[in-house]
Design an enzyme around this catalytic site. Structure first.
Site, PDB file in Angstrom:
ATOM      1  N   GLU A 234       0.870  -1.178   0.000  1.00 40.43           N
ATOM      2  CA  GLU A 234       0.000   0.000   0.000  1.00 40.43           C
ATOM      3  C   GLU A 234       0.904   1.225   0.000  1.00 40.43           C
ATOM      4  O   GLU A 234       1.475   1.579   1.035  1.00 40.43           O
ATOM      5  CB  GLU A 234      -0.913  -0.009   1.232  1.00 40.43           C
ATOM      6  N   CYS A 269      -2.079   8.770   2.439  1.00 42.48           N
ATOM      7  CA  CYS A 269      -1.824   8.222   1.098  1.00 42.48           C
ATOM      8  C   CYS A 269      -2.998   8.455   0.160  1.00 42.48           C
ATOM      9  O   CYS A 269      -2.823   8.463  -1.064  1.00 42.48           O
ATOM     10  CB  CYS A 269      -1.495   6.739   1.191  1.00 42.48           C
TER      11      CYS A 269
END
Length: 502
Positions: A234, A269
């Protein structure tokens, strides 16, 4: 304290040096061997063990909420309501969902078999992978640590969690608290930095999940390749937000602000990285953002207690470097103030920065927001496609055709129409990246599947064994076999009659 003093930083460095001495590759190998022994005994595979651990984590979150909030305040100066909503609440919901659905997730799934294999049956059995490693990030240090752990436990694995050393208070809290609520013989927390992570990565794992930046992601993947270990990465990226001129301007501004500055002050993110809108509409959007930012954070937002601070001096310096690049300061239309002592940067909007600037070539991961203008909104597609595929992409519009074109033409890990970041909270959606923004996904049932092997199990019976599948292969057998795979039901029935007479 809102930031680490030089003395506290020195103390942390000293502690890190001590950890380097006490945990090396040999210790990591011993740890993996011990956990693999526990796993091979079947300790983690039963429903009872799995649900007990999940209930333990849920209990820890409920009982230790105050301590968790204090740790998040120390690490990032997170506002309490933001910490509760984006970390504690999401984690609690994830845990409760896993407890509720675990039996269903564990059940073998029956699947159809072809007529050619009659009589037969088949099923897909979810089995745990074994011993897994989870390396988490600092920006949501509780959620990104324990959410993958929940999935790994639900799938029946032994787990090693390596929290981020850049969130030392949360890392220490997890190391101290988790063993009191779960089976420490099969679930372990290893604190430390690069040295400890390196010692762990050289070991043979059955899966690794890493959350963080691309450069370290490459290191993790290279280490995993040595053992052919599957990975979930990720990583993030430059998440675009396209804004049409036909939107509800106030609502749009508020949702962009929430996905940027009220989302760990841009240190996320999936946070809004840059905006694309038309040249004519940009002034209206900037005015709306200015008004709503003042409502949210006051006339001097750099002192607001409703935004997180920058995680450390290194990241603060990196962000100020982006602002100090040649020709960038003149592009600031809002904010730009910095406070190194408190590691604070005001919400900052910049208009039409050069596309080759660091702001537009690197992931910002902070409270700086460039707005890029285009003549026609459709020009956004070429701009987005010129960059690596992002973890998330956002569009604000009422135009159905534009929505469809955006969904069809923009590749991203996830996508929202008329909001930002909320898809992360939906457990029925997979969360993950694509290409440079990551690989694999998790959340909800997808977390269970990420740490499970889907084992194909095919059952045959001794009755009904036919000679047509065995040599010698006569013309009659060939004709019958071709008929069985033809799909013509009447021909198949006749062939079966001949088959049973054979």
């Amino acid at each position: 304290m809102l930031f680490q003093s030089k003395s506290s930083s020195a103390a942390l460095s000293s502690m890190a040096e001590e950890r380097k001495i006490s945990f090396d590759a040999d210790d990591a190998a011993l740890l993996v061997e011990e956990l693999r022994g526990r796993f091979n005994l079947g300790r983690t595979k039963s429903y009872e063990w799995r649900v007990t651990q999940l209930k333990g984590i849920s209990k820890m979150i409920d009982e230790r909420e105050k301590e968790i909030l204090e740790a998040l305040q120390k690490d990032l100066s997170k506002p309490e309501i933001e910490a509760f909503l984006t970390e504690i609440n999401l984690l609690s919901s994830s845990c409760k969902l896993a407890i509720k659905e675990l039996k269903h997730w564990m059940m073998p799934k029956k699947v159809k078999t072809p007529l050619l294999t009659f009589p037969s049956s088949a099923e897909i059995v979810s089995e745990p992978l074994g011993v897994v490693l989870i390396i988490s990030a600092w920006n949501f240090p509780l959620l990104l640590s324990l959410d993958p752990v929940i999935g790994a436990i639900a799938a029946g694995n032994a787990v090693v969690l390596k929290p981020s050393e850049l969130a030392p208070a949360t890392s220490s809290l997890l190391s101290n608290l988790l063993p009191k609520y779960v089976d420490n013989a099969a679930i372990r927390v290893i604190e430390g930095g690069v040295s400890e992570a390196s010692a762990l990565l050289v070991q043979k794992w059955d899966k690794i999940l890493y959350t963080g930046g691309r450069q370290v992601g490459k290191i993790v993947m290279a280490a995993a390749t040595e053992h052919l270990t599957p990975v979930v990465l990720e990583l993030g990226g430059k998440c675009p937000t396209v804004v049409d001129s036909n939107v509800d301007l106030r609502v749009t501004a508020r949702r962009i602000i929430t996905g940027k500055w009220a989302c760990n002050n841009g240190q996320a993110c999936i946070g809004v990285d840059y905006i694309i809108t038309t040249k004519d509409f940009a002034p209206k959007l900037i005015d709306a953002l200015r008004r709503e930012i003042e409502k949210f954070f006051g006339k001097d937002p750099i002192v607001s207690k409703d935004t997180s601070r920058i995680v450390n001096l290194s990241h603060f310096t990196r962000l100020t470097k982006l602002l100090n690049e040649d020709g960038i300061s003149s592009k600031i239309v809002l904010g730009g103030q910095t406070d190194e002592n408190n590691l604070k940067i005001a919400p900052t909007i910049l208009l039409d920065v050069p596309e080759d600037s660091l702001l537009m070539t690197e992931e910002i991961f902070g409270p700086l927001l460039p707005i890029i203008t285009v003549q026609r909104l459709e020009d956004c597609f070429n701009l987005i496609k010129s960059k690596p595929k992002p973890l998330a992409a956002y569009l604000f519009t009422k135009d159905r055709q534009l929505k469809k074109k955006f969904i069809d033409n923009v590749s991203a890990g996830g996508m929202l129409i008329n909001d930002t970041a909320l898809h992360f909270t939906v457990p029925t959606l997979p969360f993950g990246g694509v290409e440079e923004s990551g690989m694999g996904s998790y959340h909800g049932k997808f977390s269970f599947e990420a740490f499970s092997h889907k084992k194909a199990v095919f059952h045959r019976f001794f009755l009904g064994d036919q000679s047509i599948r065995y040599p010698p292969y006569t013309p009659t057998k060939t004709k019958i076999l071709k008929t069985l795979v033809s799909g013509d039901i009447f021909r198949i029935i006749r062939a079966l009659v001949r088959c049973f007479k054979a």
